[in-house]
Each structure stands twice: as C-alpha cells, then as structure tokens.
Design an enzyme around this catalytic site. Structure first.
Site, PDB file in Angstrom:
ATOM      1  N   ARG A   1       0.845  -1.219   0.000  1.00 27.92           N
ATOM      2  CA  ARG A   1       0.000   0.000   0.000  1.00 27.92           C
ATOM      3  C   ARG A   1       0.868   1.252   0.000  1.00 27.92           C
ATOM      4  O   ARG A   1       0.539   2.243  -0.656  1.00 27.92           O
ATOM      5  CB  ARG A   1      -0.979  -0.039   1.175  1.00 27.92           C
ATOM      6  CG  ARG A   1      -1.975  -1.171   0.964  1.00 27.92           C
ATOM      7  CD  ARG A   1      -3.110  -1.241   1.950  1.00 27.92           C
ATOM      8  NE  ARG A   1      -3.863  -2.463   1.674  1.00 27.92           N
ATOM      9  CZ  ARG A   1      -4.632  -3.123   2.523  1.00 27.92           C
ATOM     10  NH1 ARG A   1      -4.798  -2.651   3.742  1.00 27.92           N
ATOM     11  NH2 ARG A   1      -5.247  -4.221   2.170  1.00 27.92           N
TER      12      ARG A   1
ATOM     13  N   GLU B   1     -12.747 -14.183  11.443  1.00 27.62           N
ATOM     14  CA  GLU B   1     -12.942 -13.493  10.162  1.00 27.62           C
ATOM     15  C   GLU B   1     -12.840 -14.456   8.971  1.00 27.62           C
ATOM     16  O   GLU B   1     -11.747 -14.718   8.466  1.00 27.62           O
ATOM     17  CB  GLU B   1     -11.882 -12.381  10.004  1.00 27.62           C
ATOM     18  CG  GLU B   1     -12.001 -11.634   8.671  1.00 27.62           C
ATOM     19  CD  GLU B   1     -10.970 -10.505   8.507  1.00 27.62           C
ATOM     20  OE1 GLU B   1     -10.011 -10.446   9.301  1.00 27.62           O
ATOM     21  OE2 GLU B   1     -11.123  -9.709   7.592  1.00 27.62           O
TER      22      GLU B   1
ATOM     23  N   LYS C   1     -16.379 -11.357  12.133  1.00 31.00           N
ATOM     24  CA  LYS C   1     -15.986 -10.297  11.204  1.00 31.00           C
ATOM     25  C   LYS C   1     -16.217 -10.815   9.781  1.00 31.00           C
ATOM     26  O   LYS C   1     -15.317 -11.381   9.155  1.00 31.00           O
ATOM     27  CB  LYS C   1     -14.517  -9.936  11.436  1.00 31.00           C
ATOM     28  CG  LYS C   1     -13.975  -8.888  10.469  1.00 31.00           C
ATOM     29  CD  LYS C   1     -12.696  -8.252  10.999  1.00 31.00           C
ATOM     30  CE  LYS C   1     -12.083  -7.334   9.956  1.00 31.00           C
ATOM     31  NZ  LYS C   1     -11.035  -6.473  10.475  1.00 31.00           N
TER      32      LYS C   1
ATOM     33  N   SER D   1     -14.225  -4.344   5.324  1.00 25.51           N
ATOM     34  CA  SER D   1     -14.658  -3.553   4.159  1.00 25.51           C
ATOM     35  C   SER D   1     -14.265  -4.220   2.840  1.00 25.51           C
ATOM     36  O   SER D   1     -14.972  -4.051   1.843  1.00 25.51           O
ATOM     37  CB  SER D   1     -14.123  -2.122   4.229  1.00 25.51           C
ATOM     38  OG  SER D   1     -12.720  -2.060   4.267  1.00 25.51           O
ATOM     39  N   GLY D   2     -13.157  -4.954   2.810  1.00 23.84           N
ATOM     40  CA  GLY D   2     -12.882  -5.857   1.697  1.00 23.84           C
ATOM     41  C   GLY D   2     -12.537  -5.232   0.352  1.00 23.84           C
ATOM     42  O   GLY D   2     -12.543  -5.924  -0.650  1.00 23.84           O
ATOM     43  N   GLY D   3     -12.313  -3.921   0.322  1.00 26.34           N
ATOM     44  CA  GLY D   3     -11.987  -3.292  -0.958  1.00 26.34           C
ATOM     45  C   GLY D   3     -13.099  -2.387  -1.475  1.00 26.34           C
ATOM     46  O   GLY D   3     -12.981  -1.803  -2.557  1.00 26.34           O
TER      47      GLY D   3
ATOM     48  N   ARG E   1      -9.135  -0.596   5.098  1.00 28.05           N
ATOM     49  CA  ARG E   1      -9.073   0.316   3.950  1.00 28.05           C
ATOM     50  C   ARG E   1     -10.174   1.368   3.956  1.00 28.05           C
ATOM     51  O   ARG E   1      -9.939   2.525   3.625  1.00 28.05           O
ATOM     52  CB  ARG E   1      -9.119  -0.490   2.643  1.00 28.05           C
ATOM     53  CG  ARG E   1      -7.819  -1.142   2.309  1.00 28.05           C
ATOM     54  CD  ARG E   1      -7.987  -2.249   1.296  1.00 28.05           C
ATOM     55  NE  ARG E   1      -8.645  -3.431   1.837  1.00 28.05           N
ATOM     56  CZ  ARG E   1      -8.891  -4.533   1.144  1.00 28.05           C
ATOM     57  NH1 ARG E   1      -8.552  -4.600  -0.127  1.00 28.05           N
ATOM     58  NH2 ARG E   1      -9.465  -5.571   1.713  1.00 28.05           N
TER      59      ARG E   1
HETATM   60  P1  13P Z   1     -10.498  -4.217   5.125  1.00 26.33           P
HETATM   61  O1  13P Z   1     -11.539  -3.457   5.865  1.00 26.33           O
HETATM   62  O2  13P Z   1      -9.536  -3.379   4.351  1.00 26.33           O
HETATM   63  O3  13P Z   1     -11.082  -5.361   4.333  1.00 26.33           O
HETATM   64  O4  13P Z   1      -9.575  -4.923   6.203  1.00 26.33           O
HETATM   65  C1  13P Z   1     -10.167  -5.553   7.266  1.00 26.33           C
HETATM   66  C2  13P Z   1      -9.220  -6.526   7.809  1.00 26.33           C
HETATM   67  O5  13P Z   1      -8.922  -6.514   8.969  1.00 26.33           O
HETATM   68  C3  13P Z   1      -8.661  -7.530   6.908  1.00 26.33           C
HETATM   69  O6  13P Z   1      -8.248  -8.623   7.648  1.00 26.33           O
END
Ligand code: 13P
Length: 343
Positions: free
Chosen positions: A31, A175, A217, A259-261, A295
């Site tokens: 990043r 998660e 999560k 949030s996943g992108g 993110r």
């Molecule tokens: P994002 O919200 O960017 O998906 O990251 C969450 C996270 O903790 C990934 O393991």
C-alpha cells in the site's frame, strides 16, 4: 458474565467500532508503494503513530487491531503505542494469524496458517495488554470454488484459534472473508458466505468456544468487483442480514464487518442501511451490526499523508472523518451529504 464477554460487549457498545491497522509488513509495504511512500520500518512506525495520535479518535473507535511489529513500537518521544492507546480509552487487539498460504491440492484456494506456537504467543500478547485477537481466513469464488476442503480446513483453523484465544483470556475476532475478486453475482456471494459461516459455527461449537466471547468479522454480501451489477445499499443490507440470520447463532457477541476493498463511502452507506433497517434489538438482527474496517477508514488518510509530515494533520482529519461516518452509520444516521468535506 466472563471478562471476555464484557470485553466483547465493550468493543461493540454504542456507536463505536474497530479500526483494523494490522496490515502485515508485506501488505503495508504494497500500500505504501502504491501511494509513493518509502517502505521502511520507520515509515510504517510514523504512519501508525499518525493513526494512533489522531485527535478525537476514541469518540468513534473502541478498539484497534495491531500487528506484531506495531504492538512493540513507540511514538517518536519514546512513549509506547500501547500507552497511547490505553490513555485514549481504546482497547488494543492483535492479528495473530501468519497469513493465507496456498492450500495444497486445491489450486486457487488458501489456508490460513499460524496455529503452531499460538498458545505461547497469545499469553505473551495478553501480558503485554492485548484484550482481543484476530484471525483472517480467505475464501475465493470461482469455477467450482470454494471447495468443501477449503471451507472446512479454514473453519477448523478458525475454531482452534478461537479456543486458544479464550484459554488466554482474549476475545476472538473470527474473520472468514469471502473475497470480492471476480465477476460473480450477489447470489453466489450469498451462497458461499452462508456455507462458510455454517461451517465456522459448527467448528466453534465442536471446539467448545463460548460465543459471547466471539465477534464475527464477515464480508458484506456483494457482487464481485468485476460484476457490472451494482446493488443498492438496501439490497446489500437485506441480503447480508438475511444470510447472517440463517447462519449466526443469537449468542454471538456481535458482528463487525470488514470492508474488503469497497470505497469508504460505499462501506458507510451499506452499514448505514443495515442499521437503519435492522438495528438491534430486532428479531431480524439480534446482534450489534458494527465495523472493523481497514481500507474503508485508512485509505484517504494514507493517500493524503504520502509519507510527508507536512500532510499529517490533514491526513488525521480524513481518518477521523471516515471513522465518524461509520460511527454515524451504526446509528443509521449516515448521509452522503457528510462527504462534502471531500475526504
Ligand atoms: P479491510 O476493511 O480493508 O477489508 O480490512 C479488514 C481486515 O482486517 C482484513 O483482515
């Protein structure tokens, strides 16, 4: 109520949420490279200091998820990050998996590693002050994917991790992330997510994990990033809450979405739609619907900072803004008009 159950409640109380800042060195460097920032330990330390010293952060953030490198670091004047977090009234957590590796015999699929030596590491993190931990499994969609083998192996590892967390007195953030990569439909994401969640809760039960000390999560239910379909926030909210209701036991302490992108704005709008329609206590969603974004909170701040101290204050304002938007979304009070500040 156990200390763990109390901690889990605290993390999800009111309209606060979690800030994930637990990128591994590799992910953080990627990043940084994209934002034109030098990839050094000192740059990562300065960036994490920027985040943790954001004025007002604790008004929206109940817990931060750290990475092993970060939990040992200090701000420029030598004050340990853990002291700053504690003084702000924020709970520190820690990512404890060692990453997703290729799953042997299953091309295109991953298994998350990190169970060897985990008991000792968890006790060490608890002694340092961590009160919760995170383990991320990734599940890819594709032709014939996900396989049962991938779902089952990852669910088993998540449950072994969660049981060890609770033995060490740590809340387990569990998660299982169904990835957004691909052109799949929302319905396929929904099917795969339900399968994954059912497998996870079966394994958590088999390993005697207390669900009031578990925060799930999950991903939101979304079409793939390359899909032309763009559902409304209400459609995402309906599909996501329906899936959770089918697969997540009511005893689970709560939900903190990744949030996943998704862009920050979309993540806030979709979380808002869920809380506007289904906020607990409701029969549809008996658990708090919160956030644990990386993110979707950090990205604008990272781009504004760009490695320069002169941009620090503006980057902190952008970070706080996204945290405030998500806090408003927990109340069902987020509106796109909140974005006029431009961050
Ligand atoms: P994002 O919200 O960017 O998906 O990251 C969450 C996270 O903790 C990934 O393991």
């Amino acid at each position: 109520m156990t200390d763990m159950a109390r901690t889990a409640r605290l993390l999800l109380a009111g309209d606060k949420g979690l800030l994930a800042m637990d990128e591994s060195t590799g992910t953080c460097d990627k990043r940084f490279a994209r934002a034109g920032i030098l990839q050094t330990e000192e740059a990562r330390r300065r960036y994490r200091e920027l985040i943790l010293t954001t004025p007002g952060l604790a008004e929206c953030i109940s817990g931060v998820i750290l990475y092993d490198e970060t939990i040992r670091q200090a701000q420029a004047d030598g004050t340990p990050f853990l002291k700053i977090i504690e003084a702000a009234g924020i709970l520190p957590g820690i990512k404890v998996d060692t990453g997703a590796k290729d799953l042997a015999g299953h091309a295109g699929e991953k298994i998350t590693e990190g169970l060897d030596g985990l008991r000792e590491r968890l006790h060490d993190y608890f002694a340092k002050g961590a009160r919760f931990a995170k383990w991320r499994a990734v599940i890819a969609l594709g032709d014939g994917l996900p396989t049962h083998a991938c779902i089952d192996a990852n669910a088993h590892a998540l449950a072994r991790y969660a049981a060890l967390c609770q033995e060490a007195g740590l809340v387990a953030i569990v998660e299982p992330e169904v990835l957004m990569d691909g052109d799949h439909t929302l319905a396929r994401c929904q099917q795969a997510t339900e399968r994954a969640l059912r497998a996870v809760f079966e394994q958590l039960s088999a390993q005697n994990v207390a669900l009031d000390g578990v925060i799930l999560k999950p991903n939101m239910i979304l079409p793939g990033l390359a899909s032309p379909a763009q559902p409304t926030a209400d459609e995402v909210a309906d599909a996501t809450v329906e899936t959770l209701r089918r697969a997540v036991p009511v005893e689970t302490a709560g939900i903190a979405f990744l949030s996943g992108g998704q862009s920050g704005e979309r993540a806030s709008a979709r979380l808002n739609a869920m809380n506007a329609k289904f906020k607990a206590p409701s029969a549809a969603a008996p658990w708090p619907l919160g956030f644990s974004f990386a993110r979707a909170i950090q990205q604008p701040a990272l781009e504004i900072w760009a490695g320069k101290d002169s941009n620090r204050a503006e980057a902190q304002r952008a970070l706080l803004h996204r945290a405030q938007c998500n806090s408003a979304a927990r109340r069902g009070a987020y509106a796109p008009s909140m974005e006029v500040s431009g961050s």
